[in-house]
Every structure is written in C-alpha cells, then in structure tokens.
Design a protein around this motif. Sequence first.
Motif, PDB file in Angstrom:
ATOM      1  N   THR A 276      -6.425  -1.155  -7.766  1.00 27.70           N
ATOM      2  CA  THR A 276      -6.867   0.075  -7.104  1.00 27.70           C
ATOM      3  C   THR A 276      -7.540   0.990  -8.111  1.00 27.70           C
ATOM      4  O   THR A 276      -7.265   0.928  -9.312  1.00 27.70           O
TER       5      THR A 276
ATOM      6  N   GLU B 173       0.840  -1.196   0.000  1.00 28.18           N
ATOM      7  CA  GLU B 173       0.000   0.000   0.000  1.00 28.18           C
ATOM      8  C   GLU B 173       0.877   1.249   0.000  1.00 28.18           C
ATOM      9  O   GLU B 173       0.603   2.210  -0.727  1.00 28.18           O
ATOM     10  N   ASN B 174       1.936   1.259   0.785  1.00 28.67           N
ATOM     11  CA  ASN B 174       2.844   2.407   0.820  1.00 28.67           C
ATOM     12  C   ASN B 174       3.515   2.646  -0.528  1.00 28.67           C
ATOM     13  O   ASN B 174       3.701   3.795  -0.940  1.00 28.67           O
TER      14      ASN B 174
ATOM     15  N   LEU C 242       0.895   4.331  -2.760  1.00 24.91           N
ATOM     16  CA  LEU C 242       0.671   5.727  -2.377  1.00 24.91           C
ATOM     17  C   LEU C 242       1.894   6.600  -2.652  1.00 24.91           C
ATOM     18  O   LEU C 242       1.752   7.782  -2.996  1.00 24.91           O
ATOM     19  N   THR C 243       3.082   6.035  -2.533  1.00 26.88           N
ATOM     20  CA  THR C 243       4.306   6.774  -2.848  1.00 26.88           C
ATOM     21  C   THR C 243       4.349   7.131  -4.329  1.00 26.88           C
ATOM     22  O   THR C 243       4.772   8.232  -4.700  1.00 26.88           O
TER      23      THR C 243
ATOM     24  N   THR D 274      -6.138   7.776  -4.570  1.00 30.15           N
ATOM     25  CA  THR D 274      -6.074   6.331  -4.751  1.00 30.15           C
ATOM     26  C   THR D 274      -7.030   5.682  -3.760  1.00 30.15           C
ATOM     27  O   THR D 274      -6.911   5.899  -2.556  1.00 30.15           O
TER      28      THR D 274
ATOM     29  N   TRP E  79      -8.149   5.042  -9.186  1.00 26.66           N
ATOM     30  CA  TRP E  79      -7.486   6.334  -9.043  1.00 26.66           C
ATOM     31  C   TRP E  79      -8.343   7.403  -9.724  1.00 26.66           C
ATOM     32  O   TRP E  79      -9.063   7.130 -10.677  1.00 26.66           O
TER      33      TRP E  79
END
Length: 146
Positions: free
Chosen positions: A89, A9-10, A13-14, A71, A91
């Motif tokens: 995901t 997940e990180n 998101l990054t 996201t 967006w």
Amino acid sequence: MPESARAIENLILTYAACVDAGDFAGVGELFAEGTFRGGGTPATGREAVERYFRDTLIVYADGTPRTRHLTTNLRVDVDEAAGTATAHTYWTALQAVEDLPLQPIASGHYDDRFARRNGQWRFTERRPSVDLAGNLKHHLKPRAQP
C-alpha cells in the motif's frame, strides 16, 4: 472484495487510525504476533512495538501526533489454503501543529505480511518505506547521539 482481503484491509486501516489517535497500545496489539521493521532494530510483539512508537513519535497535548495517514493503492494477495497473505500500500502522512500549517510531511509504501491464526488475520511483518520526506521536525523525536 473477498472476506479475507476485507479483513486484511481493515487491519491496515486500523493501524493508521491507531497511530493518528496516539493509541500506541492499539498499534502494539496489532503486532502482538508480528514484527514492525520501521528502522533500526526491528520491534517484535505487543510491548516492543508500543515502545517503538512511544520512543519515536512526538505526542502533543491532545494525546496525538497531530497526523492523518492516508492509505491508498491497496493491493492484497491472499493464499487461503496456506492462511497467509501479503499487501502493498501507499501512505501519505499529513500533519498540522501550532507553528506548521496542514501539509504532507512524508509519503511512502508498506510491504506487509499476514497470517490467519485461530480464524483471525494478524500482521506478521510490516516494512514501511519513506519514499518522499518533508518537514518531519514536528513528528519524530530526535535520535540519541552516540
């Protein structure tokens, strides 16, 4: 959320944060061992992915594309034994520029693949899809005409 899913997940998101900041070298680093399939010829590896974003997105005087990627609907499936994972995901990209008020310009989904290498999760492939498109003239550079 299990540790591996949180790490993935990180990464997801990054990616959004790097694109919105105009940090295309950072995006490239996320794909140092992966492929971005955003249209046309796939970009594989750090330099190719960084070049893809520099060649595709308009960057404004503040050094950014003036976007915010939201996201959502994150679904991660991890195979701990194999050291692989997939994610799906949604967006939505928002944009505001001098002659365009804040508005959604596109929405879609990502289908991602990941691998754990040396204890770290990495993108191996990202397939973005644009499902709904609005005013992209302030976001994408014109494609070269044949």
